[in-house]
Each structure stands twice: as C-alpha cells, then as structure tokens.
Design an enzyme around this catalytic site. Structure first.
Site, PDB file in Angstrom:
ATOM      1  CE  LYS A 205      24.561   7.488  -1.440  1.00 31.00           C
ATOM      2  NZ  LYS A 205      23.198   6.979  -1.676  1.00 31.00           N
TER       3      LYS A 205
HETATM    4  C1  5RP Z   1      22.989   3.395   1.185  1.00 32.80           C
HETATM    5  C2  5RP Z   1      23.047   4.189   0.256  1.00 32.80           C
HETATM    6  C3  5RP Z   1      21.644   4.598   0.431  1.00 32.80           C
HETATM    7  O1  5RP Z   1      20.926   5.126  -1.014  1.00 32.80           O
HETATM    8  C4  5RP Z   1      21.611   6.274   0.763  1.00 32.80           C
HETATM    9  O2  5RP Z   1      22.701   6.295   1.882  1.00 32.80           O
HETATM   10  C5  5RP Z   1      20.441   6.531   1.585  1.00 32.80           C
HETATM   11  O3  5RP Z   1      20.214   7.660   1.525  1.00 32.80           O
HETATM   12  P1  5RP Z   1      20.295   8.574   2.812  1.00 32.80           P
HETATM   13  O4  5RP Z   1      21.330   8.132   3.720  1.00 32.80           O
HETATM   14  O5  5RP Z   1      20.236  10.041   2.368  1.00 32.80           O
HETATM   15  O6  5RP Z   1      18.792   8.294   3.561  1.00 32.80           O
HETATM   16  O7  5RP Z   1      23.676   4.188  -0.616  1.00 32.80           O
HETATM   17  O8  5RP Z   1      24.405   2.673   1.224  1.00 32.80           O
END
Ligand code: 5RP
Length: 293
Positions: A205
């Site tokens: 991710k």
């Molecule tokens: C933080 C994460 C979170 O799950 C993610 O970033 C949160 O989602 P968004 O940025 O879309 O609100 O992995 O490290």
C-alpha cells in the site's frame, strides 16, 4: 555492502510491457504461493476484475476518534456492501462490526504511538498470528517507515509478520508510511515499494505520485493506493482514476469515503473506477446521483 556511489540510476521500466510471469492466477507475482494464500488473496482481489476496493477505518489506532469515525457501529455498516475489504483493528472489528459480512479483512497488526508523539515511526507487532487466524484475516497490515528513525524496527516487524503469515497462508500488506522528514517523491516511493516487495510482502500500500506507472512496473506484487487526507470528491476520484491507469490494483481509502458528504456515493463511485473502468465523470455522476443531486 554494495557500493552505492556510482549506482546507475534505474530507467528502463518497460511500462508498456505486461508482467512477465503470467499463469492462470489473477494476482500479480502470486502464481506460486500456496492454495490457502491464493484463496485469501482472491477474497481481496476480485477474480473478475483482479482489483480491490478496501475501506480503511483503522485511523483510531493512533488518532483516536477522527471525524466520520466517532461511531464505527453506525458509520460503517451502510458502506460495507459497496467495498471488498475492511481494513481495521481487531478491537474495532470485534466490538463494532458483525462477522456475518462476507468481506475480506485487512487486519491492522502494527501499532506504536499516538498522534501526541512527534515521531510515529516506532511501532511494534500488535497482533499475534494466532489472533489473526482467529479473526480470519485475509491479510495482515504492517506499517513501515523507510528513511525514518524507526526504519529498522519497522522492517523487522514486517519481516516477522511475513514469516508468520507464510507459515499459515496469510498474506502481509506492507504499508508505506511517509516519515515526517520524507518527501513524497517518485524516488522515495520507488525505493520503499520495491524494498517491501523484496522483503516478501504480498501486497503493497502506498500513495499516488508522478511517474506512478514506473513504480507499479518495478514492483513485482500488486499495489493498492492509499486515499490520504480529505480532498474534494472530484479530486479523490481523479486520484483513484489516475492510480488505476498507472497500474494500481485497487484503492485503500478512508477519509475520502467516510468524511465525504455522501460516503455511500463515494464508495460506489470508487468501486466503478476500480472494477468497471469508469472514468472520472462517470464516477462523479454515480456519487452525485447517490447524493440526490
Ligand atoms: C495509515 C493507513 C490507513 O489505513 C490509511 O492511510 C487511512 O486511509 P486514508 O489515508 O485514506 O484516510 O494505512 O497508515
């Protein structure tokens, strides 16, 4: 130690050439993993499109109750039918989400400090592999902080989790966190995504950035793109569209869904981009229609 001075800069990504190691399985780089791991990966990446929509609502693990997540028990159920995977902590899932939804689970398995701390990069493995199995996790999410003070320990967390997951057929989702002193450059994301894949993470991710197609081309496993801070609905849909065009295999989005003025509309619109090749205007129409405009 390789001599990094004089390192020839990578440039030949062949972004127009498909991944070379293709068999019958629909998840990049996962041709030769075991049956159980393939089954879990198929719960995440839908076999029809090869892609995934993950709904991230794990923010409370370091932010407490953020806007839109004050009441997980009320905010999440209407969104769940429109996504493939729930990314959350075991505490949130066990207390607020019924287990009857037939969705993938990206179990947040690292934790370490709260937003009261200036440096968030020192995390530990916060969930035992036995509990991940008990939770029927489709994958375990571990944050890594390349270039930050906690880099080494976060890599150790990732590698230990990958080893445990490999023993039981549970994939690990390596999350690229951006340390407070790091810049969101293509060079940084190229380095971090490739490192995590080489450590053995089955899914990465990361954030969208320029030259994204080079990042996905050089990463031998699927990349899902994080949503990031709340922007306008059109901007979030554009980022999602460009990510998919750039070779991402899905979105892992939180605030741009649950902080939207129409969270269900955004979840449906993201799904249309990810699974049905919708363009930004089509997706925006889906969001507006759900909003009643
Ligand atoms: C933080 C994460 C979170 O799950 C993610 O970033 C949160 O989602 P968004 O940025 O879309 O609100 O992995 O490290």
């Amino acid at each position: 130690m390789a001599d990094k001075d004089g390192n020839k800069v990578a440039k030949d990504y062949k972004t127009d050439v498909e991944f070379g190691r293709k068999g019958g399985f629909h998840v990049k780089g996962m041709e030769d993993v075991d049956w159980g791991m393939k089954s879990r990966l198929s719960k995440i990446f839908q076999p029809e499109s090869g892609n995934t929509v993950m709904l991230a609502f794990d923010h409370g693990y370091f932010m407490g109750s953020t806007a839109g997540l004050e009441r997980l028990d009320l905010a999440m159920p209407p969104l769940i039918p429109h996504v493939d995977v729930l990314m959350a902590t075991r505490g949130a899932l066990r207390s607020c989400i019924s287990p009857h939804y037939n969705k993938g689970i990206a179990l947040r398995c690292s934790a370490g400090s709260s937003m009261m701390d200036d440096d968030l990069s020192h995390e530990v493995i916060a969930v035992d592999i036995e509990d991940a199995i008990r939770m029927n996790a489709s994958c375990m999410a571990i944050q890594t902080f390349i270039g930050a003070p906690g880099e080494k320990s976060s890599i150790e967390n990732l590698c230990k989790t990958i080893d445990a997951g490999n023993r039981y057929g549970i994939p690990t989702l390596g999350v690229v966190a951006v340390g407070k002193d790091m810049e969101r450059t293509p060079a940084f994301f190229k380095l971090a995504t490739r490192m995590l894949a080489e450590f053995g993470a089955q899914i990465i991710k990361t954030y969208y950035c320029d030259d994204f197609e080079e990042i996905t081309a050089a990463c031998p496993v699927p990349i899902v793109v994080a949503g990031g801070k709340k922007v306008t609905e059109k901007e979030a849909l554009t980022m999602a569209y460009l990510s998919m065009q750039g070779g991402a295999r899905g979105l892992d989005m939180g605030r741009n869904i649950f902080q939207s003025d129409c969270p269900v509309g955004m979840a449906k619109a993201i799904g249309a981009i990810v699974h049905n090749n919708a363009d930004v205007n089509d997706a925006y129409d889906i969001y507006r229609e759900e909003k009643g405009e």
